[in-house]
Design a protein around this motif. Structure first.
Motif, short mmCIF file in Angstrom:
data_model
loop_
_atom_site.label_atom_id
_atom_site.label_comp_id
_atom_site.label_asym_id
_atom_site.label_seq_id
_atom_site.Cartn_x
_atom_site.Cartn_y
_atom_site.Cartn_z
N ALA A 179 0.84 -1.21 0.00
CA ALA A 179 0.00 0.00 0.00
C ALA A 179 0.87 1.26 0.00
CB ALA A 179 -0.93 0.00 1.22
N LEU A 180 1.89 1.26 0.86
CA LEU A 180 2.75 2.44 0.94
C LEU A 180 3.57 2.62 -0.34
CD1 LEU A 180 3.99 2.46 4.67
CD2 LEU A 180 1.89 3.40 3.65
N ALA A 181 3.99 1.50 -0.93
CA ALA A 181 4.74 1.59 -2.19
C ALA A 181 3.87 2.22 -3.27
CB ALA A 181 5.20 0.20 -2.62
N ARG A 182 2.60 1.83 -3.29
CA ARG A 182 1.69 2.40 -4.28
C ARG A 182 1.54 3.91 -4.08
NH1 ARG A 182 -2.50 0.04 -7.40
NH2 ARG A 182 -4.04 1.60 -8.01
N LEU A 183 1.38 4.31 -2.83
CA LEU A 183 1.24 5.74 -2.53
C LEU A 183 2.51 6.50 -2.90
CD1 LEU A 183 -0.67 5.60 0.86
CD2 LEU A 183 -1.51 6.57 -1.29
N ARG A 184 3.66 5.86 -2.66
CA ARG A 184 4.91 6.49 -3.07
C ARG A 184 4.96 6.69 -4.56
NH1 ARG A 184 7.56 3.21 0.53
NH2 ARG A 184 7.98 4.40 2.41
N ASP A 185 4.58 5.63 -5.30
CA ASP A 185 4.58 5.72 -6.76
C ASP A 185 3.67 6.84 -7.24
OD1 ASP A 185 6.31 3.67 -6.90
OD2 ASP A 185 4.83 2.13 -7.44
N LEU A 225 1.94 15.84 -1.55
CA LEU A 225 1.05 15.78 -2.70
C LEU A 225 1.89 15.52 -3.94
CD1 LEU A 225 -1.43 18.68 -1.98
CD2 LEU A 225 -1.90 16.23 -1.94
N PRO A 226 1.33 14.83 -4.91
CA PRO A 226 2.10 14.52 -6.12
C PRO A 226 2.47 15.79 -6.87
CG PRO A 226 -0.21 13.89 -6.37
CD PRO A 226 -0.02 14.30 -4.95
#
Lengths: 480, 480
Positions: free
Chosen positions: A69-75, A91-92
């Motif tokens: 989940a955290l990897a996805r948010l990082r991406d 924010l992205p």
């Protein structure tokens, strides 16, 4: 920079029933829920999350789920990339304002219909007022152009406007500001220190809550049951929490559209005088009565300790960024040096234009009310027809409906509706501690055909939520 | 509202040798000294003075003297009228901005020549830029007009300007603000909490000191001996006081006009990186080189942790109230939600006008530099001729001379010069703890004939101070 931490328990509470209401693998549900909290402003930026092991234990999921989940948010750009120190919310990159508290986001650039902000387009008279101002500008160009309290002509024009409306006012009781939010920030700086309490309506204007919290003060929310204000509740809050400040949107409350009765105003002003609390009435929406004309100053009240914030933003145009503070002369004088620590004044041309707009306001405000009255009717009809389970009432003024949903799904609805072309500000944005999951604000500021399109999108998004609604109701109930 | 107290010892220290340098009865000398401290901003507003008995004991004067002095200040509007609770400092009613930190005061209304603010008139191109902006405005009127980070066109124009000048920059590294002071207030809110230290030049821009103190932070001043910056002193301050932020006016320092050498920039940036301090370069005056053209970005420096503040105020016109922040993308994104707690954006028309001004800046800035170069020469000649005891040097850029007086009489001079038609900002306004009584800032922003009149007034005022100068020198020496 100033990284705060959030504990696993607090984060779990914020996440609520994150596994309800959506399909897909657990890691994706978790990532989506966290993304929503960040976009929604409920999980602030620059906050360091708990470690993965700790998070997995508290959420009762596998560590792999948390890592994924955290990897996805990082991406996706919602967490920074540094390892080790704990992931930090952000924010992205990309379209700058994207996602910032959603209310501030621009709509056109992303092709979404913007129901997140309740701000009408410019009045037709705005361009002409600027043109008139431009012809007066040369007289001011030889000077340096700074004035902490504002241009004398505009201070006089605003004072005369109050006097005309029944509240005798002199120019030295007025300070010109860069909008009502700036006026509120100045009042906070004047009256409050870190830890001080500020009584607010609940729900209320999201940026007012932000301003209180970022000034290191604590909001003391008082609910709005029934139709008028809860005078007893306000009085108790004033007595018990010893607040420095109380902030009310008495004239067409945002988001509910209600209006405070003269009796309530009088009682609240008296209670505030007893507790030596400065009362702020935010009059940003006062011109936008849509049923009977109001007489806001048609009652005796103690003027001492009462401060009124005004704005050109909703009556004329938000792009002007011009407002004011009306208070006693001492307060105005004390504000000037405080302001210099935040900014050095309001642009001069805007102030000249505002003088013209105020001079001609009678005609232009009537037209604006006609437009909004029509759109209010259109939106009410649309919602009642397409979303009959939602409870909506016709507010006496302001810019929005405050719809009650049959289940606490406001945040999910806001997330889902983006896929159907509509941006919403979820109910909890208008409260503290996750309240108002059962409500959604629906502004009627857009043109009728756009409102129709928006309600189509809402209806589709809402239909998607429905299958999972029954089970979600029980588990999310505690958040309301 | 937030009344602070000042102890008798602190007040006595602030008053210094109040009985020196003036004639008349003791009560009037005391009242005049207190009035000056209030006008000067060294004794803040809303501060409760010690009781009369206590004050009389500490100052070693009769209680009658204290009573009469406070009564006089009350009559003049510098203390509030409430008895019992202790007198509280305030400013007199009347022309609103009067006296507020003196730098913010308007001049025309009172017939004084304003040497307190160093702000030039509008560039000739400003009116045309507004006219061009007005023709573009209709495209924006259908939208709500808010943008927390600024108009995309302007962000791109500012970024291109940096890139053209040798510092590659993208639009998402720029946030548009309501001037550089607003930009600094936002950076303070982002990086600092109550009690945090901020390294500053000493002397520096008075409103920067205000902003730091009103944000409940503590300035850590580093002196400016010699011609360049004191790199060792800055490095020591960074290492020892653990500051979150350091604020430098490296490009034509206000008030001294000096310019930071590339070597010093590099060394300071490196030292700041080691102490994890965010460095702010306030570039408000960067366009105003008056001797050799500068190349501010012609050196390698760690970009991380370096923030630059820009402004249209001095290059084009202060009445626009428009500036920006250049930083890394993460910082810009973190600023947006912080801004919403202070204000909701910069007026749209100003942003459109700024795009035009930046596009045509080459010609207009050259004309502005020519004008200022001429006025700098005029003022230097005038001071050298009429006030030969004052030490002045020709600064390489900026807007003012920083004159060194032969005795610590800056505050007295500022008070006396008003009687001769000139408003000054006394030296201590540019420092903390009463420093710089031996200096006075003399802006060369006014037209030559006005500068001549001003120096006449200064010479007369200075002549009045002279008789009492010799005895005052010894007793006031401790304040420098």
């Amino acid at each position: 920079m100033n990284a705060r931490r959030i504990g696993p328990a607090s984060l779990t509470r914020l996440l609520g029933a994150w596994r309800e209401g959506r399909g897909g693998p657990a890691y994706r549900q978790l990532a989506d829920s966290l993304r929503l909290l960040i976009l929604d402003g409920r999980l602030p930026l620059d906050v360091v999350l708990p470690g993965e092991r700790e998070l997995a234990a508290t959420l009762e999921v596998s560590r792999t789920t948390v890592t994924a989940a955290l990897a996805r948010l990082r991406d996706d750009g919602f967490l920074d990339r540094r390892q080790g120190a704990g992931a930090r919310t952000r924010l992205p990159k990309g379209p700058g304002e994207r996602g910032m508290a959603s209310l501030m986001a621009g709509s056109a650039s992303e092709g979404l219909i913007d129901l997140a902000s309740a701000a009408p387009p410019a009045a037709e008279v705005v361009h002409g007022a600027y043109a008139a101002a431009l012809s007066q500008l040369p007289a001011h160009l030889p000077n340096h152009g700074y004035a902490a309290l504002g241009l004398a002509e505009l201070r006089a024009a605003v004072a005369d406007r109050y006097t005309r409306r029944g509240l005798p006012t002199t120019a030295d009781q007025i300070m010109i500001t860069n909008g009502a939010q700036h006026a509120f920030a100045l009042m906070l700086r004047l009256t409050c220190g870190p830890g001080d309490r500020v009584v607010i309506d609940h729900p209320t204007y999201p940026h007012a809550i932000d301003a209180i919290q970022r000034a290191s003060c604590r909001p003391a929310p008082v609910g709005l049951p029934g139709e008028d204000w809860d005078v007893e509740g306000v009085t108790a809050a004033l007595r018990q929490s010893g607040p420095r400040l109380a902030y009310f949107i008495a004239d067409f409350h945002n988001p509910t559209g209600r209006w405070m009765s003269p009796q309530s105003r009088f009682a609240i002003a008296q209670a505030a005088a007893r507790s030596r609390t400065t009362v702020i009435f935010d009059e940003t929406l006062i011109d936008l009565w849509l049923d009977a004309p109001i007489q806001p100053y048609a009652f005796e009240e103690p003027d001492e300790g009462l401060v009124r914030l005004g704005s050109m933003g909703k009556s004329f145009w938000g792009g002007m960024r011009l407002g004011w503070i009306r208070a006693d002369v001492q307060t105005i004088q004390a504000l000037a040096p405080r302001r210099a620590s935040i900014d050095l004044g309001t642009p001069l041309l805007e102030q000249l234009a505002a003088v013209h707009l105020i001079a001609g306001e009678e005609t232009s405000l009537a037209a604006r009310r006609d437009m909004l009255r029509h759109r209010r009717g259109v939106l009410l009809d649309l919602v009642r027809e397409r979303l009959p389970e939602w409870k909506v009432a016709s507010p006496p003024g302001g810019l929005s409906l405050w719809a009650e949903l049959p289940a606490p799904v406001s945040t999910s609805l806001a997330a889902t509706s983006e896929r159907f072309g509509v941006r919403l500000a979820a109910g909890p944005r208008f409260g503290v501690d996750g309240a108002f999951e059962r409500f959604i604000r629906l502004p009627y500021t857009l043109p009728p055909e756009t409102l129709a399109e928006a309600v189509d999108g809402l209806a589709e998004a809402y239909a998607r939520l429905r299958p999972s609604q029954a089970p979600a109701r029980a588990s999310l109930g505690a958040m309301v």
